[in-house]
Design an enzyme around this catalytic site. Structure first.
Site, PDB file in Angstrom:
ATOM      1  N   SER A 135       0.856  -1.198   0.000  1.00  0.00           N
ATOM      2  CA  SER A 135       0.000   0.000   0.000  1.00  0.00           C
ATOM      3  C   SER A 135       0.885   1.239   0.000  1.00  0.00           C
ATOM      4  O   SER A 135       2.038   1.174   0.458  1.00  0.00           O
ATOM      5  CB  SER A 135      -0.861  -0.003   1.271  1.00  0.00           C
ATOM      6  OG  SER A 135      -1.400   1.273   1.510  1.00  0.00           O
ATOM      7  N   TYR A 148      -1.351  -0.983  10.151  1.00  0.00           N
ATOM      8  CA  TYR A 148      -1.447  -1.261   8.714  1.00  0.00           C
ATOM      9  C   TYR A 148      -0.137  -0.884   8.004  1.00  0.00           C
ATOM     10  O   TYR A 148       0.401  -1.648   7.193  1.00  0.00           O
ATOM     11  CB  TYR A 148      -2.629  -0.471   8.151  1.00  0.00           C
ATOM     12  CG  TYR A 148      -2.963  -0.722   6.712  1.00  0.00           C
ATOM     13  CD1 TYR A 148      -3.584  -1.904   6.310  1.00  0.00           C
ATOM     14  CD2 TYR A 148      -2.701   0.246   5.732  1.00  0.00           C
ATOM     15  CE1 TYR A 148      -3.918  -2.124   4.981  1.00  0.00           C
ATOM     16  CE2 TYR A 148      -3.031   0.039   4.406  1.00  0.00           C
ATOM     17  CZ  TYR A 148      -3.642  -1.150   4.032  1.00  0.00           C
ATOM     18  OH  TYR A 148      -3.972  -1.362   2.712  1.00  0.00           O
TER      19      TYR A 148
END
Ligand code: NAP
Length: 242
Positions: A135, A148
């Protein structure tokens, strides 16, 4: 990709489902996993001819069994896309240990378990492509995503380590870093924040799952035969433009 055997984790929805469709359309035999979305998985399997397996990222024993089952059925594993992932956003100082653990278990430990087992099968054939869906949170600081970001940054590092370790056996490993992509994951973002984020993107729109699937397809296919250990950002210019 014709007749190649591909595994896509978290293929029931969003980016994973787009990758399943793209690979299947190119003639690959695709296996995909899911955790809960049984009916979405069954529909996708019926639509594409892919095989759906319920297999949780947090269960390394089940993952090892799934790899063995796929290998004994198909005789090879050519491509692994480590796509399954979750967010449990919250400020770092008040983040419960449980939400840290859940995100790391799902996004990172699960990917490690799949990679370890699948790489052994690729090793036998001396070829393969492993793709880690990371990401932009791995590349730039995003408040509220300590868990995350840590998991996604580690996936980019894991891709490079795998590339170094497995390259001599003809196995490639790369990471892709999507920006904001229209899936259930981004549907949770409040509308005003989504509008502000859209303004920061050079192309002034969120991406589509199919646009990420094209990049995964490129890295899975022979068209990228001399690319390994790399991180490809697919974010409409979010991180690359002032
Ligand atoms: P999504 O729509 O929420 O889909 C997530 C997929 O992962 C589903 O197939 C889900 O299965 C599966 N999954 C979740 N937890 C699992 C578990 N414990 N075990 C097995 N499978 C599990 O997410 P997405 O937006 O497509 O994201 C896919 C990947 O891209 C993720 O790694 C995400 O971090 C990354 N990413 C997304 C964006 C974005 O903007 N959307 C941006 C950057 C990176 P069920 O359907 O059964 O729940």
């Amino acid at each position: 990709m014709k007749d190649k055997i591909a595994i896509v984790t978290g293929g029931s929805r969003g980016i994973g489902a787009a990758i399943v469709k793209r690979f299947a359309a190119a003639g690959a035999k695709v296996y995909f996993t899911y955790a809960n979305s049984e009916s979405a998985a069954a529909e996708l399997a019926a639509e594409t001819g892919a095989s759906a397996l319920r297999c949780r990222q947090g269960d390394p024993v089940a993952i090892a069994e799934a790899v063995d089952k796929i290998y004994s059925e198909s005789g090879a594993i050519d491509v692994l896309v480590n796509n399954a992932g979750i967010t449990r956003d919250g400020f770092m100082m008040t983040m419960p240990q449980s939400s840290w653990r859940e995100v790391l278990d799902t996004n990172l430990d699960g990917a490690f378990a799949w990679t370890k087992c699948a790489a052994k099968k690729m090793y036998a054939k001396k070829s393969g492509s492993i793709i880690f869906v990371s990401s932009v949170s791995a590349l730039v600081g995003v408040a509220g995503q300590a868990n995350y970001a840590a998991s996604k940054g580690a996936l980019c590092a894991l891709a490079r380590a795998c590339a170094a370790e497995l390259g001599a056996k003809g196995i490639r490993a790369n990471a892709i870093c999507p920006g904001f992509i229209e899936t259930d994951m981004t549907a949770k973002i409040p509308r005003d924040i989504a509008a502000r984020q859209r303004e920061r993107i050079a192309l002034k729109r969120f991406g589509r799952p199919e646009e990420v699937a094209e990049a995964a397809f490129f890295l899975a296919s022979g068209a990228s035969s001399y690319i390994t250990g790399q991180t490809l950002t697919i974010d409409g210019g979010l991180t690359g433009c002032a």
